[in-house]
Each structure stands twice: as C-alpha cells, then as structure tokens.
Design an enzyme around this catalytic site. Structure first.
Site, PDB file in Angstrom:
ATOM      1  CB  SER A   1      21.177 -10.590 -25.002  1.00  0.00           C
ATOM      2  OG  SER A   1      20.323 -11.442 -25.915  1.00  0.00           O
TER       3      SER A   1
ATOM      4  CG  HIS B   1      22.813  -7.802 -22.074  1.00  0.00           C
ATOM      5  ND1 HIS B   1      21.900  -6.943 -22.524  1.00  0.00           N
ATOM      6  CD2 HIS B   1      23.233  -8.382 -23.063  1.00  0.00           C
ATOM      7  CE1 HIS B   1      21.786  -7.146 -23.946  1.00  0.00           C
ATOM      8  NE2 HIS B   1      22.524  -7.808 -24.243  1.00  0.00           N
TER       9      HIS B   1
ATOM     10  CD  GLU C   1      20.871  -3.704 -20.759  1.00  0.00           C
ATOM     11  OE1 GLU C   1      20.070  -2.732 -21.507  1.00  0.00           O
ATOM     12  OE2 GLU C   1      20.500  -4.949 -21.007  1.00  0.00           O
TER      13      GLU C   1
ATOM     14  CG  ASN D   1      18.710  -6.174 -26.765  1.00  0.00           C
ATOM     15  OD1 ASN D   1      18.966  -5.377 -27.360  1.00  0.00           O
ATOM     16  ND2 ASN D   1      19.413  -7.142 -26.568  1.00  0.00           N
TER      17      ASN D   1
END
Ligand code: 3H9
Length: 701
Positions: free
Chosen positions: A408, A429, A441, A479
């Site tokens: 991540s 991800h 992702e 993130n």
C-alpha cells in the site's frame, strides 16, 4: 455537407427494419432521434405492414447521450417525446427487438412501441436515478402502464436493471427468443391482426399508489441518488392526477430540474471518470494482453484471503500460500466464513458459494506457484519481507508470469529490481476488504511492460473492480492524499476540537466515516508505522501532532483493542473521557489556548488538505487526471458520490476561494499549507480541475 444516417433502413418482406447504428452503445443522441423520426415516417409513408426497431451490435440502446447533457446541448431538441408520439400514432405496429441492453431513453423508446421482444441476454431498466436523473422521456408514465405496479415503481426508484425473463414476467417484454428479429416479425403479425393500442392509452394498475408508497419507503436517505429517486416517484404519481400529455410535461420539468442539480452533475462526472481512469499513455485497445487463467496469492491474512476471493469470484482458480499450516487454515476459515455469511444473508446460493470456495486451494510451499499466470504478493508490509519473496518468485515463477505486489506504500521500483524481470512486475493495491471494495490502484512501476499493464486492467474489470492507474510514490494515490487529511484532524484536536466533533462534521458533509473513527477501524498501529517512516525525513517547517502516537503508546490501537480515539464495547463506540483528558493535556503542554473550531473550518481544513495534495500528485504525474482522484476517493475512501469526489467538489467551491483559504491557513508559516503550484495557477487563471483534465486530453489527442 451531409452526414451518414445513424439509422439504417432495410425492408424484409413488407416490414421495415430500422437499425440504430451509433456505436459503442447506440446512445440516442440528437442525430439518432432525428434520423429515427425520419426513417419511421419514410417507412410508414411507403406503406409497410410493420416496423421493427433494433440496435446494431450488443446494445439496443443505452439511452440518451449523457455527454450531450454536459456539453450543454438541449436533450429535448429534437424532443424524444415527439418521436414516441409518432411511434404511438403509427398506423402499423412498431416493435422493439431488444438485443443486449435497453436502458434509460432506450427503454423509453421501446415502451412507446406497440410491443417488445427480447433476446435471453437482454438487460432492461431505467437507471437514470443512478445519474441523479429521472426517466425524462415518458418512462415514469409508460412503464406502469405495461409492468406490474410494484416492479415499475421499484425499477424507477432504484434504477435496478432486469434480465429478460424477469422483464417478461413483469409484463415489459412480450416474447423472448434467441433470434429477436424473427420474434419481432411474429409479434408484428400478431399485432397486425388486432386493433393497435398505444401504451399511453393503456390503463394504470389499480395498486400504483401503494406501490409508489412502498418504493418511497425503501429509499435509503444515505443513497447518493435519494433525491432523484423521490422525484422520479413524484413524477410517476402525476399519472393518477393529470392527463397523459400533462403528466409528460410534469415529468420533463422535474427531469430538467434534476439535470441541472449539482448531484446529477457529480454522478455523471463519476460515470465518465470511472471509465476514463484505466486509460493510460501507451496502452490502447490494440495493446496485446497476456492470458491469465490461474492466480497465486501469497499471504493468507485479511488482504490475501480477500484477494483470493476476488479472483475465485471471477471464476479463476487460485492457489493461496501461507508459511505454515495454522496460518493457512486461519485464512481458509476466514474465506469460508465470508461465503457462509453471504449464503446466510441470501446474497449467494449455497452451490455458487461452494463453487467459489473450491476454486481456492491452500498450500504452504511457494513452489506451488511455479505454473500460475499471475502472482499477487500480499505478505507483511515490510520491504525486506517483500524483497525476499520477489527474489524467490524470480526463481520459481514461469516465464511471462505477472508478478504483482499488493503493497500500500512501498516502492514498487525497488521491489521490481529484486527480480531479473522488472518488466513483469506491477503493483496491485487492493483496498480492505478486498472482495468488497471496488477500487483497485494499479501501480505502474518504471519498467512495467505495457502488456502487463493492459492485462491487469482487463482482469480488474473482469473481476468487477474499478482500476485507477497510478505512479510510484509514498501511499500511491488514495493513501497519499489521506496523510495530510489525517494530519489536519490531529492538529485540530490539538487546537480545540474533539474526535467526535471532527467525525460528525465530516459525516454531516457525507463522508462514510470521519478520520478518527476510520483510523480506529483500520488500526492506529497501521498509521503509526506510516508516520514513523515519514518522520525519518520530516520537514521541520511542517507542524506535526504526536497525539495519535500517544494513543498507540497507550496500546489504544482502535476497535480491535477496544480503545482508540473512542472506547468500544463490541461494535458500539463511545467518547472516552481519558482521550479528552489526553488531548487537553497535550494542548496544555504545547501551550495552546484551545478555541472553538467550527464545523466549517473542520471541513475546509480536512478536505482542502486532500485537494492540495491531489494537485501536487497531478503535477508530479502520480495521477493523470483530477477525475481519477475522484474515482479513487469515492470508491476507496467513502467520499460522498453525490459530491463527485474531492476535486469535482473543489471545482464547485471555486479554486480561487480554496487557494485563498490555504494561504490564510498557512499564514503562520506551517509548511503543511504550502499550496501546490498547479492549484495556484488554476486559481489565478480562473480555471478548474475539470479544465485542466480537458486541456491534458486535448494535448494527448
Ligand atoms: C437517459 O436516458 C435520459 C432519458 O430518460 C431522458 C432524456 C430526455 N451516453 O460502460 P462502458 C459510453 S439518461 C453516452 O465502458 P459496458 C461510455 O462512456 C441515460 N455515452 O461499456 C464508454 O465510452 P468510452 C440512461 C455512453 O459494456 C462506452 O460508451 N442510461 C452512454 O461496460 C462504453 O461504455 C444509462 O444510465 C450514454 N448513455 O457497459 C446507461 N453509455 O469507450 C449508462 C455508455 O469512451 N451506460 N457510454 O469510455 C451503462 O450503464 C453502460 O455503459 C452499459 C455498457 C451497460 C450500457
């Protein structure tokens, strides 16, 4: 200058077959409506005994051309209701032969016909509410005249799409058959033998009012299209009070009102944004893909088991690897539990659940992956662990296998460099729970080969995910933008807010979960690890709050330990005076005079932090389009779809206003509020993120 007609006319015996040929989905653009009207009128003048409407390719029609709405074109010029009236007035039967999808305006067109036939794979519905709209071409008036009341009201309020058999049972379709054209010919013959009835002349079902009430009661206030659903039912209810033409006019007024609403603009934006997000330079329809028939997943923890289910659900056999038998059994049990719960809730049949479960084979030997086409590593988020796995994979994986990491945040270029085949390495991800969350992702590393990228994009779609292609950076897209948002939450706690105030302000804005509750759910330790990594080269000009670190030091790791920002008993959370005391003590230690922080300030600081970081990510190429950020945030981070995502929302606020606020937040010198140059440029030139996306598209074309 003349344009080729988008409607082809052929004559079969004495019947005219009008084929809508407007790829890819036969949307009913202004030109199609014009050509259909002309073709119908020509056919009738020429004395045919019937008319069949059919679509070329895999769609009857996906409805109005949504792009025209956003281009400012009048969706009523020419008016679809005039075309429908011409069909109803036809002296010979007009039958819709539905192959594939008949959605929105496409179904409205079919409903105006004297009859409808469908192929067994047909998908039939009025999904307008999902775009924040209502059926504006007579759908709210004609559907209840052909379908059972409960089905009609339910379809219009929810946007649910029916299969052919269900549509037949509900009365929407008259016949089903593999050869829809042949079925249409039979129906024309039958209709030719009896007096024609226009759909608008049919009686309404007696239980329509009750059905509308029941559908209204079923609308969730949390739905992004709750307003559209309610308005669609209002339009349907007019049928009992007004004449048909008056009810059509009322429906149209309501449709146009919704079309102008920010919610509908936001939902339409997301419709196109989702489809654009997988598009990436150098990858096109012509890019070759690699066959993927078998998948391996390394790590049977929460992520790994979720990922295994993603592919098993898509019909692919999965080999799930864990280091030891006990860990593997825990993972397999987790998977069994998910399927058992789905069966208990009636979401899956026991047979389907069993089939999916059987697709997953557990092994404790990584060599079991030597023959698979795609490996996804979902092991512990630690670079050394990942490097060791990829070195091992390099030795055992077959040539041409795609090697993916579910990191991540770690550097996929470094992971790829641990192998002798970096072109085969890509980041995938997934978001937790992986089998539920749609966002994926896809991290394009420096050397990822185009066919690897094209393959995983295709596969993601097949598995029902929404792929967003991103570049390598700390946290990738979703993130990365989350960090500054969480930081603002912590800083506001220091300055005067409490967790429940921050969460409730952002809940009221529409976020599924505020930042404090979210981290309690995800685990405070996860964010702690990220912060420790970031602190290694922290810019001292950026304010940092250690409040969340204090929580972790006290063992308050979130709901899993019964305490984080909140105190938990089971799933119930409540404020904790100990947390408040800790926050006040920290403000005291920092010599901060706590002040009242308004909900407006909370929303601005939390969300502008995302928008500003999004502008940095756009400028440095981590992400190609502002609309990609909107897709990632609405699908991965619980941002309200009705607001279109953070960048669309920022455009509605005005970038000049946001830029000015960011300058004022940073006036004390806090480098957290250094504005992105792109944001500054757009704000100063009066442009929006949407303008920026358009300019980039034009440059690329
Ligand atoms: C309406 O009808 C209003 C009326 O009631 C009243 C008017 C007065 N328009 O999804 P895909 C494009 S509102 C324009 O990838 P799939 C799409 O952007 C409409 N473009 O394929 C994509 O373009 P690109 C109500 C459209 O096979 C390409 O077609 N109708 C439209 O996975 C392929 O799409 C709906 O809400 C459109 N209507 O799924 C249906 N539809 O290749 C919306 C698609 O450049 N459409 N495009 O990326 C869908 O649900 C799906 O597209 C469909 C096909 C199921 C049809």
């Amino acid at each position: 200058m003349t344009f080729p007609s988008l409607v082809r006319t052929e004559v079969s015996g004495t019947v005219a077959v009008l084929t809508i040929a407007n790829p890819p989905v036969n949307s009913l653009s202004a030109a199609v409506r014009r050509d259909l009207t002309a073709a119908l009128s020509r056919a009738v003048i020429n004395g045919v005994s019937g008319v069949v409407l059919i679509g070329e390719g895999g769609h009857f029609s996906a409805g109005a051309d949504i792009q025209e709405f956003d281009a400012g074109l009048d969706p009523t010029a020419p008016d679809p209701n005039d075309l429908h009236a011409a069909i109803e007035a036809s002296p010979v039967p007009v039958v819709a032969a539905i192959r594939g999808t008949a959605l929105g305006g496409g179904l409205e067109l079919a409903l105006a016909c004297h009859g409808r036939v469908a192929s067994p794979d047909a998908r039939i519905g009025l999904p307008e509410v999902k775009l924040g709209l209502l059926p504006g071409g007579g759908g709210t008036q004609r559907l209840p005249r052909v379908a059972k009341a409960a089905v009609a009201a339910g379809m219009i309020a929810s946007g649910r799409v029916l299969g052919a058999a269900e549509a037949r049972a509900a009365g929407i379709v008259d016949r089903i058959g593999d050869d829809s054209l042949a079925e249409a010919m039979i129906l024309i013959e039958q209709l030719g033998a009896v007096p024609l009835t226009a759909t608008s002349g049919r009686a309404l079902p007696p239980d329509l009012a009750e059905a509308i009430d029941a559908a209204r009661a079923g609308i969730s206030a949390k739905s992004p299209h709750a307003e559209a659903s309610r308005t669609a039912l209002d339009a349907m209810a007019q049928s009992a009070r007004l004449s048909f033409p008056e009810a059509l006019a009322a429906e149209r007024r309501l449709f146009l009102g919704l079309m102008e609403s920010t919610t509908s603009r936001a939902l339409r934006h997301l419709f196109f944004a989702e489809r654009a997000a997988a598009g990436t330079p150098g990858i096109g329809k012509e890019t070759r893909t690699r066959p993927v028939e078998t998948v391996g997943v390394i790590g049977a923890g929460t992520m790994g088991s979720g990922i295994a289910m993603v592919f098993a659900n898509a019909g692919l056999p999965v080999t799930l690897i864990e280091r030891d038998a006990a860990g593997l059994e825990r993972g397999l049990k987790r998977i069994r539990d998910v399927y058992d719960r789905a069966v208990a809730k009636g979401d899956l049949s026991a047979e389907v659940a069993q089939d999916r479960l059987q697709q997953i084979t557990g092994r404790t030997d990584i060599a079991a992956l030597s023959g698979v086409d795609l490996v996804i590593e979902a092991a512990f988020e630690e670079m050394q662990v990942k490097l060791a796995i990829f070195q091992e994979l390099d030795k055992i994986a077959k040539r041409g296998a795609i090697l993916a990491t579910n990191t991540s945040a770690l550097d996929v270029d470094v992971i790829a460099a641990a192998t002798s085949r970096p072109a085969d390495v890509v980041g995938l991800h997934f978001f937790s729970p992986a089998h539920v969350m749609r966002l994926l992702e896809i991290v394009r590393a420096r050397e990822t080969a185009p066919d690897v990228l094209a393959t995983v994009i295709r596969l993601a779609r097949k598995a029902g995910k929404t792929p967003v292609v991103v570049g390598v950076c700390d946290g990738f897209l979703a993130n990365r933008l989350l960090y500054p948002y969480l930081r603002q939450a912590d800083l506001m706690l220091e300055e005067g807010a409490l967790p429940e105030q921050i969460d409730s302000a952002l809940n009221a804005f529409g976020l599924a979960m505020g930042p404090c509750a979210m981290l309690d759910m995800a685990g405070q330790d996860v964010a702690w690890h990220v912060r420790q990594r970031q602190l290694k080269d922290w810019d001292p000009a950026r304010r940092y709050s250690r409040l969340a670190d204090l929580l972790v030091e006290q063992g308050r790791l979130g709901s899993k330990t019964g305490a984080g920002w909140y105190r938990y008993s089971g799933r119930q959370k409540e404020s904790d005076p100990a947390v408040e005391a800790m926050i006040l003590q920290e403000s005291d230690r920092l010599d901060v005079t706590r002040r009242a922080i308004s909900d407006e300030e909370i929303i601005k600081r939390a969300l502008y932090a995302i928008v500003n970081e999004g502008a940095f990510a756009l400028a440095d190429g981590t992400v190609q389009r502002a609309s990609d950020i909107d897709v990632a945030y609405t699908q991965g981070m619980g941002f309200p779809a009705a607001r279109g995502g953070p960048m669309f929302w920022a455009d509605t606020v005005g970038l000049d206003a946001i830029y000015a606020d960011i300058l004022s937040f940073g006036a004390s010198g806090d480098a957290n509020w250094r504005p992105a140059r792109l944001l500054e440029e757009l704000a100063r030139s009066g442009r929006s993120f949407a303008d920026h996306d358009r300019e980039r598209r034009a440059e690329a074309a």
